[in-house]
Design an enzyme around this catalytic site. Structure first.
Site: not given
Length: 284
Positions: A123-125
């Site tokens: 998951h790309c914050r």
């Protein structure tokens, strides 16, 4: 390709906040780049030809950067809209109790996105979205061009920052580079000097992080792995360098790095994946 990021009902305002903050930071960097390109502060001054070449390079980098951001956010990497019913019969399929659906191999449920992601990597914050099968290519290109843009800005601002630092002591230099906010609050630097030091610090750190991320995911790309598979030492889908590149980037894998809208359709569907035995490869 599926629903856009902004239209996904499962994601509310808190999930979008990282993207908003990233966009604000990017806007500051772009404005600083425009300021340097137009006014050229600090020695040495840019000549007309050098300025034109710098503008062309900056425009190309920004187009690639923004294009890959758009492609990344418009690509839905989840199982939404994917016909999975009746297909969960092969090896590697599992049942997700949160999604109440059979999910294919290499998929994973994301608690932030609240849905299973096809060939989930992580998951790309910063962008508030998962990296999966359908948006892995723009994610990789985004890392490349982000590092390039940030490095470009750092080089352009280098002479101006160097001139500022040479006029002061070593202690002042260290404090300005490491604690620019403290220097501003104590009145040791002007707002313009603070902005210069802060943007250079941010760009150098960002370029290093993006470069490290690109090297790491480049390694995974060549090995045909996701982050989850790498952490557990799984090499089940390593088809060899050439096949791995084509599986993740399409047949024109060597060219997609230069333009985000180049057509290079992925050979798979994110549901079934070839193994070395399927393509007649022997892995060590």
């Amino acid at each position: 390709m599926g629903e856009s990021w902004a239209a996904r009902g499962a994601e509310g305002a808190p999930a979008r906040m990282p993207l908003v903050l990233t966009a604000l930071w990017a806007a500051v960097v772009v404005l600083e780049l425009a300021y340097v390109m137009v006014l050229g502060p600090g020695p040495p001054p840019l000549g007309p030809l050098a300025r034109a070449l710098q503008l062309a390079l900056a425009a190309y980098q920004l187009l690639n950067l923004l294009g890959n951001v758009v492609l990344f956010l418009r690509s839905d990497p989840s199982i939404r809209g994917v016909m999975l019913a009746g297909r969960g019969l092969g090896q590697g399929w599992a049942y997700c109790y949160q999604c109440q659906s059979q999910v294919p191999p290499r998929s994973g449920h994301c608690s932030a996105c609240r849905v299973c992601i096809l060939r989930r990597d992580h998951h790309c914050r910063l962008l508030g979205c998962c990296v999966g099968f359908h948006n892995y290519r723009p994610f990789l290109c985004l890392l490349l061009h982000s590092a390039g843009v940030l490095l470009h800005i750092s080089v352009l601002l280098g002479p101006a920052l160097s001139a500022l630092l040479q006029a002061h002591s070593a202690l002042y230099t260290v404090a300005l580079l490491l604690l620019p906010w403290l220097m501003l609050l104590t009145g040791k630097v002007s707002l313009a000097q603070f902005a210069l030091a802060f943007v250079v610090d941010t760009c150098v750190a960002g370029a290093l992080l993006c470069g490290a991320g690109l090297l790491f995911h480049g390694m995974l790309l060549l090995r045909g792995q996701t982050t989850w598979e790498w952490a557990r030492g799984h090499h089940c889908y390593d088809l060899g360098t050439c096949h791995n590149l084509q599986a993740a980037l399409g047949p024109r894998w060597a060219l997609v790095w230069f333009w985000p809208f180049l057509a290079s359709p992925l050979p798979g569907d994110g549901i079934s994946f070839q193994t070395p035995g399927d393509v007649g490869l022997v892995t060590s």
